[in-house]
Scaffold this active site. Structure first.
Site, short mmCIF file in Angstrom:
data_model
loop_
_atom_site.label_atom_id
_atom_site.label_comp_id
_atom_site.label_asym_id
_atom_site.label_seq_id
_atom_site.Cartn_x
_atom_site.Cartn_y
_atom_site.Cartn_z
N LYS A 13 0.87 -1.12 -0.12
CA LYS A 13 0.02 -0.08 -0.01
C LYS A 13 0.77 1.32 0.09
O LYS A 13 0.56 2.23 -0.66
CB LYS A 13 -0.86 -0.12 1.25
CG LYS A 13 -2.15 -0.87 1.11
CD LYS A 13 -3.05 -0.68 2.43
CE LYS A 13 -2.48 -0.77 3.77
NZ LYS A 13 -1.93 -2.10 4.35
N ARG A 88 -9.52 1.62 9.44
CA ARG A 88 -9.38 0.47 9.74
C ARG A 88 -10.28 -0.20 10.65
O ARG A 88 -10.36 -1.37 10.67
CB ARG A 88 -7.99 0.40 10.39
CG ARG A 88 -6.76 0.08 9.69
CD ARG A 88 -5.67 0.05 10.68
NE ARG A 88 -4.64 -0.70 10.19
CZ ARG A 88 -3.42 -0.35 9.63
NH1 ARG A 88 -3.38 0.97 9.33
NH2 ARG A 88 -2.54 -1.09 9.42
N ARG A 127 11.41 -6.88 4.39
CA ARG A 127 11.60 -5.42 4.85
C ARG A 127 11.96 -5.13 5.98
O ARG A 127 12.63 -4.17 6.56
CB ARG A 127 9.89 -4.65 4.75
CG ARG A 127 10.07 -3.17 5.33
CD ARG A 127 8.60 -2.67 4.88
NE ARG A 127 7.67 -3.07 6.06
CZ ARG A 127 6.18 -2.66 6.02
NH1 ARG A 127 5.83 -1.88 4.99
NH2 ARG A 127 5.59 -3.06 7.06
N ARG A 133 11.95 -2.01 10.71
CA ARG A 133 10.83 -1.40 11.47
C ARG A 133 10.57 -2.32 12.73
O ARG A 133 10.60 -3.66 12.68
CB ARG A 133 9.65 -1.66 10.57
CG ARG A 133 9.14 -0.06 10.40
CD ARG A 133 8.10 -0.27 9.11
NE ARG A 133 6.67 -0.67 10.01
CZ ARG A 133 5.57 -0.70 9.18
NH1 ARG A 133 5.38 -0.02 8.12
NH2 ARG A 133 4.62 -0.94 9.77
N ARG A 144 -0.64 -8.82 12.96
CA ARG A 144 -1.17 -7.62 12.31
C ARG A 144 -1.99 -8.30 11.28
O ARG A 144 -3.24 -7.82 10.64
CB ARG A 144 -0.10 -6.79 11.72
CG ARG A 144 0.35 -5.82 12.64
CD ARG A 144 1.82 -5.50 12.54
NE ARG A 144 2.00 -4.74 11.20
CZ ARG A 144 3.21 -5.07 10.68
NH1 ARG A 144 4.15 -5.60 11.27
NH2 ARG A 144 3.54 -4.43 9.40
P1 ADP Z 1 0.68 -2.06 8.06
O1 ADP Z 1 -0.09 -1.72 7.00
O2 ADP Z 1 2.14 -2.75 7.55
O3 ADP Z 1 0.38 -2.76 9.33
P2 ADP Z 1 0.80 0.64 8.89
O4 ADP Z 1 2.10 1.42 8.72
O5 ADP Z 1 -0.32 1.21 8.00
O6 ADP Z 1 1.55 -0.65 8.61
O7 ADP Z 1 0.40 0.59 10.43
C1 ADP Z 1 1.37 0.06 11.49
C2 ADP Z 1 0.71 0.30 12.70
O8 ADP Z 1 0.07 1.78 13.02
C3 ADP Z 1 -0.66 -0.47 12.93
O9 ADP Z 1 -0.26 -1.97 13.11
C4 ADP Z 1 -1.22 0.31 13.98
O10 ADP Z 1 -0.83 -0.11 15.29
C5 ADP Z 1 -1.06 1.69 13.66
N1 ADP Z 1 -2.21 2.19 12.87
C6 ADP Z 1 -1.97 2.72 11.46
N2 ADP Z 1 -3.06 3.10 11.32
C7 ADP Z 1 -4.10 2.95 12.11
C8 ADP Z 1 -5.60 3.09 12.06
N3 ADP Z 1 -6.30 3.70 11.19
N4 ADP Z 1 -6.24 2.78 13.39
C9 ADP Z 1 -5.59 2.38 14.42
N5 ADP Z 1 -4.25 2.12 14.35
C10 ADP Z 1 -3.25 2.33 13.26
#
Ligand code: ADP
Length: 193
Positions: A13, A88, A127, A133, A144
């Site tokens: 994404k 989400r 990654r 990360r 996740r």
């Molecule tokens: P990925 O899609 O690889 O899980 P992201 O960078 O989108 O990674 O998100 C990393 C973390 O940030 C998530 O696992 C969560 O803890 C937090 N996070 C990101 N966006 C949201 C959201 N919309 N609501 C709640 N937590 C979020």
């Protein structure tokens, strides 16, 4: 154009979001990036965000909704925006919908980037080696994926029902995927205008 990009963690994404933003000249807003920037501070909120992210769970809807609302109010979002990683949860979908309806600026399209679980886990482990990360370790990745399947995948049905969903295969070379994405988005936008 106002759009969302959705898909399991590791579907690519973030990469596609940057390419879409460049192509359509709109800002790409990633809640993951916002939270990663936030969690380095030494404040109670930052510590809370850090603990949640490192466990693989979701930050609370209240905090997340507020952060996104503030970001969307900035002037660079006037021509449109791409949200990556938000909404989400159902609560976030409803909050976003209400805010966009109030300003008469509804979403144009919701892009779902598809990839199977083995492929995305392999990508995330790679990654982890490259970027380091802290939430890219195998246990957190599994959490996740499970949280995504349980809480976020059902949101696709909501957007499908609203006639907004466009699904694109996220496997293959980055440029091939982005070509597929641009074509699918252009077709969808042409359909609604
Ligand atoms: P990925 O899609 O690889 O899980 P992201 O960078 O989108 O990674 O998100 C990393 C973390 O940030 C998530 O696992 C969560 O803890 C937090 N996070 C990101 N966006 C949201 C959201 N919309 N609501 C709640 N937590 C979020």
């Amino acid at each position: 154009m106002r759009l969302l990009i959705m898909g399991p963690p590791g579907a690519g994404k973030g990469t596609q979001a940057r390419l879409i933003a460049e192509h359509y000249r709109i800002p790409a807003i990633s809640t993951g990036d916002i939270f990663r920037a936030m969690k380095t501070a030494d404040t109670p909120l930052a510590r809370q965000v850090r603990d949640i992210m490192d466990s693989g769970g979701y930050v609370s809807d209240d905090i997340t909704n507020q952060i996104v609302a503030e970001r969307l109010a900035e002037s660079d979002c006037e021509p449109g925006f791409l949200l990556d990683g938000y909404p989400r949860t159902i609560d976030q979908v409803e909050t976003l919908d209400a805010a966009l309806a109030a300003s008469n600026t509804p979403l144009d399209v919701v892009l779902s980037l598809q990839a199977d679980e083995d492929e995305v886990v392999a990508r995330l482990l790679k990654r982890a080696e490259v970027e380091g990360r802290s939430d890219d370790n195998e246990d957190t990745i599994r959490v996740r994926q499970a949280v995504y399947a349980e809480q976020t995948a059902p949101l696709l049905d909501v957007y499908r029902d609203h006639g907004l969903l466009v699904e694109v295969d996220g496997l293959g070379e980055i440029d091939d995927v982005s070509e597929r994405v641009f074509k699918a988005l252009d077709a969808k936008l042409g359909e609604s205008s």
